[in-house]
Every structure is written in C-alpha cells, then in structure tokens.
Design a protein around this motif. Structure first.
Motif, mmCIF file in Angstrom:
data_model
loop_
_atom_site.group_PDB
_atom_site.id
_atom_site.type_symbol
_atom_site.label_atom_id
_atom_site.label_comp_id
_atom_site.label_asym_id
_atom_site.label_seq_id
_atom_site.Cartn_x
_atom_site.Cartn_y
_atom_site.Cartn_z
ATOM 1 N N ILE A 43 0.844 -1.199 0.000
ATOM 2 C CA ILE A 43 0.000 0.000 0.000
ATOM 3 C C ILE A 43 0.880 1.249 0.000
ATOM 4 C CG2 ILE A 43 -1.676 1.308 1.349
ATOM 5 C CD1 ILE A 43 -2.782 -1.392 2.282
ATOM 6 N N PHE A 44 1.960 1.229 0.775
ATOM 7 C CA PHE A 44 2.871 2.371 0.795
ATOM 8 C C PHE A 44 3.423 2.632 -0.607
ATOM 9 C CE2 PHE A 44 6.923 4.472 1.268
ATOM 10 C CZ PHE A 44 6.653 5.433 2.223
ATOM 11 N N SER A 45 3.787 1.528 -1.283
ATOM 12 C CA SER A 45 4.383 1.723 -2.612
ATOM 13 C C SER A 45 3.362 2.280 -3.599
ATOM 14 C CB SER A 45 4.975 0.419 -3.118
ATOM 15 O OG SER A 45 3.953 -0.502 -3.388
ATOM 16 N N THR A 46 2.054 1.959 -3.404
ATOM 17 C CA THR A 46 1.067 2.497 -4.345
ATOM 18 C C THR A 46 0.987 4.020 -4.248
ATOM 19 O OG1 THR A 46 -0.670 2.084 -2.741
ATOM 20 C CG2 THR A 46 -0.396 0.465 -4.496
ATOM 21 N N ALA A 47 1.232 4.566 -3.060
ATOM 22 C CA ALA A 47 1.216 6.025 -2.925
ATOM 23 C C ALA A 47 2.301 6.642 -3.802
ATOM 24 C CB ALA A 47 1.415 6.415 -1.463
ATOM 25 N N ILE A 48 3.502 6.048 -3.758
ATOM 26 C CA ILE A 48 4.605 6.577 -4.568
ATOM 27 C C ILE A 48 4.319 6.352 -6.055
ATOM 28 C CG2 ILE A 48 7.101 6.521 -4.904
ATOM 29 C CD1 ILE A 48 6.414 7.378 -2.152
ATOM 30 N N LEU A 49 3.721 5.186 -6.362
ATOM 31 C CA LEU A 49 3.379 4.890 -7.751
ATOM 32 C C LEU A 49 2.407 5.930 -8.306
ATOM 33 C CD1 LEU A 49 4.679 2.038 -7.452
ATOM 34 C CD2 LEU A 49 2.685 1.149 -8.588
ATOM 35 N N LEU A 50 1.391 6.234 -7.510
ATOM 36 C CA LEU A 50 0.398 7.228 -7.922
ATOM 37 C C LEU A 50 1.077 8.557 -8.182
ATOM 38 C CD1 LEU A 50 -2.678 7.703 -8.220
ATOM 39 C CD2 LEU A 50 -2.673 8.471 -5.866
ATOM 40 N N TYR A 51 1.965 8.936 -7.283
ATOM 41 C CA TYR A 51 2.692 10.199 -7.426
ATOM 42 C C TYR A 51 3.531 10.189 -8.705
ATOM 43 C CZ TYR A 51 5.306 14.310 -6.001
ATOM 44 O OH TYR A 51 5.851 15.547 -5.952
ATOM 45 N N ALA A 52 4.219 9.055 -8.943
ATOM 46 C CA ALA A 52 5.078 8.960 -10.129
ATOM 47 C C ALA A 52 4.239 8.986 -11.405
ATOM 48 C CB ALA A 52 5.909 7.687 -10.071
ATOM 49 N N LEU A 53 3.061 8.364 -11.379
ATOM 50 C CA LEU A 53 2.215 8.333 -12.573
ATOM 51 C C LEU A 53 1.684 9.723 -12.904
ATOM 52 C CD1 LEU A 53 0.137 5.065 -12.066
ATOM 53 C CD2 LEU A 53 1.751 5.512 -13.880
ATOM 54 N N THR A 54 1.423 10.534 -11.868
ATOM 55 C CA THR A 54 0.838 11.846 -12.112
ATOM 56 C C THR A 54 1.904 12.905 -12.367
ATOM 57 O OG1 THR A 54 -0.650 11.128 -10.380
ATOM 58 C CG2 THR A 54 -1.062 13.262 -11.323
ATOM 59 N N TYR A 55 2.964 12.888 -11.558
ATOM 60 C CA TYR A 55 3.945 13.970 -11.628
ATOM 61 C C TYR A 55 5.209 13.586 -12.390
ATOM 62 C CZ TYR A 55 1.189 16.641 -8.333
ATOM 63 O OH TYR A 55 0.193 17.349 -7.755
ATOM 64 N N GLY A 56 5.292 12.349 -12.828
ATOM 65 C CA GLY A 56 6.465 11.950 -13.595
ATOM 66 C C GLY A 56 7.513 11.281 -12.717
ATOM 67 N N LEU A 57 8.374 10.517 -13.384
ATOM 68 C CA LEU A 57 9.363 9.716 -12.666
ATOM 69 C C LEU A 57 10.381 10.583 -11.934
ATOM 70 C CD1 LEU A 57 10.153 6.778 -12.211
ATOM 71 C CD2 LEU A 57 11.613 6.935 -14.203
ATOM 72 N N ASP A 58 10.771 11.691 -12.563
ATOM 73 C CA ASP A 58 11.823 12.519 -11.960
ATOM 74 C C ASP A 58 11.369 13.117 -10.633
ATOM 75 O OD1 ASP A 58 13.564 12.008 -14.024
ATOM 76 O OD2 ASP A 58 12.723 13.594 -15.267
ATOM 77 N N ALA A 59 10.096 13.563 -10.610
ATOM 78 C CA ALA A 59 9.565 14.120 -9.363
ATOM 79 C C ALA A 59 9.546 13.064 -8.272
ATOM 80 C CB ALA A 59 8.161 14.665 -9.605
ATOM 81 N N ALA A 60 9.157 11.825 -8.648
ATOM 82 C CA ALA A 60 9.110 10.750 -7.655
ATOM 83 C C ALA A 60 10.509 10.395 -7.172
ATOM 84 C CB ALA A 60 8.426 9.529 -8.253
ATOM 85 N N LEU A 61 11.485 10.478 -8.088
ATOM 86 C CA LEU A 61 12.865 10.166 -7.690
ATOM 87 C C LEU A 61 13.398 11.208 -6.720
ATOM 88 C CD1 LEU A 61 14.446 8.839 -10.972
ATOM 89 C CD2 LEU A 61 14.321 7.635 -8.801
ATOM 90 N N LYS A 62 12.847 12.439 -6.809
ATOM 91 C CA LYS A 62 13.258 13.467 -5.856
ATOM 92 C C LYS A 62 12.713 13.140 -4.466
ATOM 93 C CE LYS A 62 13.907 17.413 -8.776
ATOM 94 N NZ LYS A 62 13.048 18.306 -9.531
ATOM 95 N N VAL A 63 11.525 12.540 -4.430
ATOM 96 C CA VAL A 63 10.936 12.174 -3.137
ATOM 97 C C VAL A 63 11.734 11.037 -2.506
ATOM 98 C CG1 VAL A 63 8.868 11.337 -1.995
ATOM 99 C CG2 VAL A 63 8.664 12.886 -3.920
ATOM 100 N N ILE A 64 11.962 9.977 -3.278
ATOM 101 C CA ILE A 64 12.722 8.830 -2.785
ATOM 102 C C ILE A 64 13.804 8.502 -3.801
ATOM 103 C CG2 ILE A 64 12.647 6.398 -2.159
ATOM 104 C CD1 ILE A 64 9.974 6.676 -1.122
ATOM 105 N N PRO A 65 15.059 8.822 -3.500
ATOM 106 C CA PRO A 65 16.124 8.469 -4.451
ATOM 107 C C PRO A 65 16.319 6.963 -4.530
ATOM 108 C CG PRO A 65 17.015 9.609 -2.530
ATOM 109 C CD PRO A 65 15.557 9.505 -2.320
#
Lengths: 141, 189
Positions: A43-65
């Motif tokens: 479930i935790f990973s789905t939150a990051i997945l959702l973020y990456a799907l909406t804001y793009g991979l680079d933004a998600a990589l900034k959240v969690i390298p």
C-alpha cells in the motif's frame, strides 16, 4: 508517464498522504486487524506509484532516491534476520522472540512488530524499485 | 446470502477468465486481469480470509496491473497479441490431462470447514487454543505468520528481495536495450 490534468494532480496531492497514513495503520495495527508488513509495504508503494504516474518519474525520484530504496530493501531483510540473531545471542533459538524482553509475551510483541517492520520496508522498497526500473524504459515521446 | 455472493463472484470470475483468453488487445487484457484479481479478493472475503483478500487486492489488482501497464507502455509495437489460427492437438492434451489430474487430486482435500480434517485437528487447533496466550497477538494470522512460522516469512521476504535484485540486474542499467523490429537484421544495432 506524466499528466497535466489539473484534477488528477490535485487529487493525487490529497490522496498520497492518506494512502501513506493507511499503510502505516495497516503496518502497526496488523497485530489486531487484518494486515501486516506485506500489505502495508504494498500500500505504501502504491502512494509513490500514484505520485510517479501523475507527476512523472523525476519528481518521484526526488521524493525517494533510488539509492535509498536499494539500501532500504536490503535493510528490511537485515532487520528481520537481525532479530533472529539477537534472540540467539540472548540465549534463545533463532527467531524465538520470547527472550527479547523480561516476559515472553512482551518479547513476542517486540519481535513481531520489528520483523513486520522489516517485511514492510523490504516489500515497499522492492515494489517501488520494480516500478521505477520498468518505467525508466518507457519512451518519453 | 453467502451462496448468492459465491455464485455471482464465481460466474463473473469465469466470464473474466474467458474474456482474458478471448481479447486480443493487451491493454484490455491487463485491465481484465486486474478485475479478475479483484473478484478473487472478493471470494477470499466471503471465505473469511481478510488477510489474504487484502494481499490479493493490493498486489493483484494494484501493483501487478500497474506493472503490466508500464511494461505495455515500454513496448512500442506489439500491443496486439499475435495468435495463429492453426489448432494444435498436443497442448490441448496436456491441458486436459493436467486438469484431470488436478480434479482427481481435489478428492483428497478435506471439505471446506471440516473440523476433523488433519490440519484442523492438530496444528490449527493448537494455534487457536494456545496462540493468543503464547504470543499475545489477537490476530491469529499475524501470530502464525510472524511468530510460529517466522522462518517461512523470512524466506518470503528474501524471495521478494531476490526478485528485486534480479529485475535490477536485468533491466537496471541506464543504457537502453532496443528490441529489434521484425525484419531487421543484426547490422542495424
């Protein structure tokens, strides 16, 4: 892999923290209700997945390298095995939590919470890593 | 009520399985597969196994559908599955024999909820009567998974980590490997 849809962006921003909160609830309330480390990690990973799907991979990589994810994935298993080793050092069998505290029940409680945390960390990190690795191969176009 | 639910879920499950087989569009296939997992999760809830249903809903419906969609997005050509119209007799025989063996095997499984079946009589009875006193955890599933079967769970987590390492080793490098289009020769690479 990125959208400019305003509604999706706003909803994601509101939804992500709630999903993470729910994951933490599932993680630490797993002793009393359905759930546990595995479900919480997913479930935790789905939150990051959702973020990456909406804001793009680079933004998600900034959240969690990605390096942090690799370390976390190994750390979870290490934590789990570590509990086993500690219980051996304290005179019990491998993964016998009863020796971890003064009373067996308290020891069991500590042991279960710590190993579930290890499971959760590893599962969440591996799921996010899988998604990042897969989505890096998508052409931006 | 439970019978109605089971009936509806199983019929939909069957419809979904046939639809997955029949559709030629891989995107639709991925979505249908997610729906299939959701129905299975519903069945687990009816069977009083919320922990398993939780996992099925999160992994089967959530993560694996997203991973399949991402994989489809990374493949440029080939969103249509190519299937030959030629009928092959060998795979059909293997499927029939395998299915027959599985159905034959189900005769030895204890009935659902049978109290005096061997697993319920011995180890499950011990967990139910002694579990809470020994571990202090109200959710027996957690008690069994985390404490009694701690070794198994350690193995499972190691499997998850190993799978992640495997994917990273195969796909993790920055250099992108381009899959050849049909008809191209090796010289193009």
């Amino acid at each position: 892999m990125m959208t400019n849809d305003l509604i999706l962006r706003v909803v994601t921003k509101w939804l992500s923290p709630i999903i993470i909160l729910f994951a933490l609830y599932v993680q630490f309330h797993g002793d009393y209700s359905p759930g546990g480390g595995f479900q919480a990690g997913v479930i935790f990973s789905t939150a990051i997945l959702l973020y990456a799907l909406t804001y793009g991979l680079d933004a998600a990589l900034k959240v969690i390298p990605e390096t942090a994810l690799r370390v976390a994935a190994s750390f979870g298993v290490l934590l789990y095995g570590g509990v086993g080793v500690v219980s051996m050092l304290l005179g019990g069998n491998f993964l016998n939590y009863s020796v971890l505290a003064d009373t067996p029940l308290a020891g069991q409680h500590i042991g279960i919470i710590v190993i579930e945390l290890g499971v959760g960390i590893t599962v969440a990190a591996v799921m996010i890593l899988l998604f990042f690795t897969f989505s890096r191969r998508v052409d931006p176009e | 009520m439970s019978l109605m639910l089971n009936l509806v879920l199983l019929v939909f499950l069957l419809v979904m399985a046939i639809a997955v087989l029949k559709t030629k569009h891989l995107f639709a296939m991925a979505m249908l597969f997610g729906l299939y997992s959701l129905l299975v999760a519903g069945l687990f809830v009816v069977l009083d196994a919320p922990d398993v249903a939780f996992t099925e809903a999160a992994v089967g419906t959530g993560i694996s559908t997203v991973l399949m969609l991402v994989t489809l997005a990374s493949i440029k050509d080939g969103h249509e599955a190519v299937s030959s119209t030629k009928r092959k007799i060998g795979p059909l025989i293997i499927c029939l024999v395998m299915g027959g063996l599985l159905i034959f095997g189900t005769h030895d499984i204890a009935k659902l909820g049978e109290i005096h079946s061997p697993p319920n009589d011995q180890v499950a009875a011990y967990y139910i009567t002694q579990g809470q006193a020994e571990t202090g955890v109200p959710n027996l599933v957690t008690a069994v998974l985390a404490s009694y079967r701690g070794f198994d769970t350690l193995g499972e987590v190691t499997v998850v980590l190993t799978a992640g390492i495997g994917v990273l080793l195969l796909l993790g490098q920055r250099r992108k490997i381009h899959v050849k289009k049909r008809g191209q020769t090796h010289d193009d690479q």
